[in-house]
Design a protein around this motif. Sequence first.
Motif, mmCIF file in Angstrom:
data_model
loop_
_atom_site.group_PDB
_atom_site.id
_atom_site.type_symbol
_atom_site.label_atom_id
_atom_site.label_comp_id
_atom_site.label_asym_id
_atom_site.label_seq_id
_atom_site.Cartn_x
_atom_site.Cartn_y
_atom_site.Cartn_z
ATOM 1 N N ASP A 98 -4.202 -5.867 -9.982
ATOM 2 C CA ASP A 98 -3.364 -4.802 -10.558
ATOM 3 C C ASP A 98 -2.906 -3.830 -9.473
ATOM 4 N N PHE A 99 -2.488 -4.367 -8.361
ATOM 5 C CA PHE A 99 -2.106 -3.553 -7.202
ATOM 6 C C PHE A 99 -0.722 -2.945 -7.446
ATOM 7 N N TYR A 100 -0.657 -1.611 -7.395
ATOM 8 C CA TYR A 100 0.611 -0.934 -7.674
ATOM 9 C C TYR A 100 1.124 -0.132 -6.487
ATOM 10 N N LEU A 101 0.339 -0.067 -5.397
ATOM 11 C CA LEU A 101 0.773 0.685 -4.228
ATOM 12 C C LEU A 101 1.814 -0.111 -3.444
ATOM 13 N N SER A 102 2.511 0.569 -2.566
ATOM 14 C CA SER A 102 3.493 -0.089 -1.701
ATOM 15 C C SER A 102 2.817 -0.481 -0.400
ATOM 16 N N GLN A 105 3.182 -0.303 2.714
ATOM 17 C CA GLN A 105 3.934 0.383 3.758
ATOM 18 C C GLN A 105 2.995 1.294 4.533
ATOM 19 N N ALA A 106 3.343 1.508 5.788
ATOM 20 C CA ALA A 106 2.623 2.449 6.644
ATOM 21 C C ALA A 106 3.610 3.022 7.644
ATOM 22 N N ASP A 107 3.695 4.342 7.676
ATOM 23 C CA ASP A 107 4.637 5.025 8.579
ATOM 24 C C ASP A 107 6.071 4.538 8.348
ATOM 25 N N GLY A 108 6.382 4.283 7.074
ATOM 26 C CA GLY A 108 7.730 3.879 6.745
ATOM 27 C C GLY A 108 8.056 2.431 7.047
ATOM 28 N N GLN A 109 7.070 1.655 7.493
ATOM 29 C CA GLN A 109 7.287 0.260 7.834
ATOM 30 C C GLN A 109 6.505 -0.646 6.848
ATOM 31 N N LEU A 110 7.111 -1.793 6.531
ATOM 32 C CA LEU A 110 6.430 -2.755 5.678
ATOM 33 C C LEU A 110 5.242 -3.365 6.429
ATOM 34 N N ILE A 111 4.146 -3.540 5.740
ATOM 35 C CA ILE A 111 2.962 -4.143 6.341
ATOM 36 C C ILE A 111 2.469 -5.256 5.423
ATOM 37 N N THR A 112 1.602 -6.108 5.964
ATOM 38 C CA THR A 112 1.019 -7.199 5.177
ATOM 39 C C THR A 112 -0.249 -6.711 4.477
ATOM 40 N N ALA A 113 -0.753 -7.540 3.575
ATOM 41 C CA ALA A 113 -2.008 -7.201 2.894
ATOM 42 C C ALA A 113 -3.158 -7.105 3.889
ATOM 43 N N ASP A 114 -3.117 -7.964 4.926
ATOM 44 C CA ASP A 114 -4.166 -7.890 5.950
ATOM 45 C C ASP A 114 -4.094 -6.570 6.713
ATOM 46 N N ASP A 115 -2.847 -6.120 7.004
ATOM 47 C CA ASP A 115 -2.685 -4.815 7.671
ATOM 48 C C ASP A 115 -3.219 -3.702 6.781
ATOM 49 N N TYR A 116 -2.944 -3.804 5.486
ATOM 50 C CA TYR A 116 -3.438 -2.798 4.550
ATOM 51 C C TYR A 116 -4.964 -2.726 4.589
ATOM 52 N N LEU A 117 -5.621 -3.893 4.644
ATOM 53 C CA LEU A 117 -7.078 -3.912 4.719
ATOM 54 C C LEU A 117 -7.568 -3.282 6.019
ATOM 55 N N GLU A 118 -6.951 -3.637 7.137
ATOM 56 C CA GLU A 118 -7.372 -3.075 8.419
ATOM 57 C C GLU A 118 -7.191 -1.563 8.435
ATOM 58 N N ASN A 119 -6.091 -1.073 7.876
ATOM 59 C CA ASN A 119 -5.882 0.385 7.807
ATOM 60 C C ASN A 119 -6.936 1.050 6.937
ATOM 61 N N SER A 120 -7.314 0.365 5.847
ATOM 62 C CA SER A 120 -8.316 0.933 4.945
ATOM 63 C C SER A 120 -9.693 0.985 5.601
ATOM 64 N N LEU A 121 -9.939 0.077 6.535
ATOM 65 C CA LEU A 121 -11.234 0.023 7.199
ATOM 66 C C LEU A 121 -11.317 0.906 8.438
ATOM 67 N N ARG A 122 -10.193 1.538 8.791
ATOM 68 C CA ARG A 122 -10.195 2.356 10.007
ATOM 69 C C ARG A 122 -11.003 3.629 9.759
ATOM 70 N N PRO A 123 -12.069 3.898 10.527
ATOM 71 C CA PRO A 123 -12.903 5.090 10.299
ATOM 72 C C PRO A 123 -12.188 6.360 10.737
ATOM 73 N N LYS A 124 -12.639 7.465 10.166
ATOM 74 C CA LYS A 124 -12.119 8.770 10.545
ATOM 75 C C LYS A 124 -12.990 9.377 11.636
ATOM 76 N N GLN A 125 -12.343 10.066 12.542
ATOM 77 C CA GLN A 125 -13.050 10.645 13.687
ATOM 78 C C GLN A 125 -13.504 12.058 13.362
ATOM 79 N N ASP A 126 -14.780 12.212 13.047
ATOM 80 C CA ASP A 126 -15.359 13.525 12.783
ATOM 81 C C ASP A 126 -16.863 13.361 12.693
#
Length: 450
Positions: free
Chosen positions: A47-51, A53-74
């Motif tokens: 039921d995926f409803y998001l686009s 996209q990242a920084d205005g560019q189309l990305i793949t589902a694999d890119d979406y996963l990698e972005n989701s796994l990117r840790p925050k620096q703090d």
Amino acid sequence: MRNWLQLKERKELSDLLRTLSSSDLDEVEDAADFVSFYPDLVWTLRDFYLSLQADGQLITADDYLENSLRPKQDTDQNLQNFNLPRLCIQKFFPIKKCFVFDLPTHQKKLTQLETLNNDELYPDFVRQVTDFCYYIFHYSKTKTLSGGIEVNGPYLESLVLTYVNVISSGDLPCMENSVLALAQTKNLTAVKKAIAHYDQQMGQKVQLPVETLLELLDLHSASEIEAFEVFTKNSFKDVDQRFQKELKTLLKAKQDDLCKQNLEISSDYCSALLQNIFGPLEEDVKRGIYSKPGGHRLFIQKTEELKAKYYQEPRKGIQAEETLQKYLQSKESVSNTILQTDLALTAREKEMEEARIKAEAAKAEAQRLKEIQRQNEQMMQQRERLHQEQVRQMEINRANFLAQQQRDLERRLQEEAAQQKRIRAEIRRLQNELQQLQWVDPPDNICILL
């Protein structure tokens, strides 16, 4: 949120697992140890409803996963909890794949999904499911443990029971011990396959009784070698050649049993054959045909004729001579009775008959002794040859085992060298980043951790 909690629980569970039976876990437990045992990660989002996209560019589902796994620096504790499952996924799963699925059909039809055909679903959803199934069917890998053991259903059951029982007892599961347990199961199966192959080969080649012990031992030796080859092909980590020795013991027992069966079958067959051949002679004796002067000589002549007929019969087995001699010995009283009757009727024929009987008896005894000696010599030669062959086979198996150990050691050394190389490269990369950061003035409200 539930998915992240499950991943965190999985990371905590991994702290209870060991890959080696070593008391110093710090020396062996790191991410690299688990990577070889973990499967590829396939992440599915329904039921995926998001686009995508990242920084205005189309990305793949694999890119979406990698972005989701990117840790925050703090250094904030909440952010550390946020980063923990992401770092675990990155560390434990080198191969990651993501699939997103749109709504399968109109919301009003969602309750009817089980009865809908593909043409009643959204085309994009059908395409996404097709891509997912193709990836699973074509790229999924068989679960493999250290040493190259592919885990099938029975192996997986054994692993699960081993881990559950050990964890329930409060101890730490050990991957190495689990592999040894699987090796025992696999080696037991290898022994069964080797025995089954031996039985099949002997069943096809051997028709009891065989003519000589040498022939039977030759057939056994050939099938035994093939059985060891089957065992070697299917065995794994046979420590101290325990299962190979067990197989050797089982094959020796089968050899002894075959020899025993061969003796019994040969003896039974020869006894029946003698009864069939000499039966008419026994009937003639009962009717008194040989109770006359010269009757004993006629009896002996007939006996020799029947003995010749007996010798001409094929496939009597190794008990042919012994069974014949036992039969003749059992009929010595009949022969003596005929002889006494003959001697009572004519003294002259008595002397001639006695001389002939002694000569024939001596000849028969000499022949029997000669045959026994020949069989004993054949047996000793075959045993020596079989012993030499077994010694040679054990040396070959040992050499193969040592060679495999050497290859495993060289592979582990190569893997350790490669790991050291990657660590040195990572250190150099971090040093370069640190040097670059030193040239940048950090904002007043940011603390840089070195």
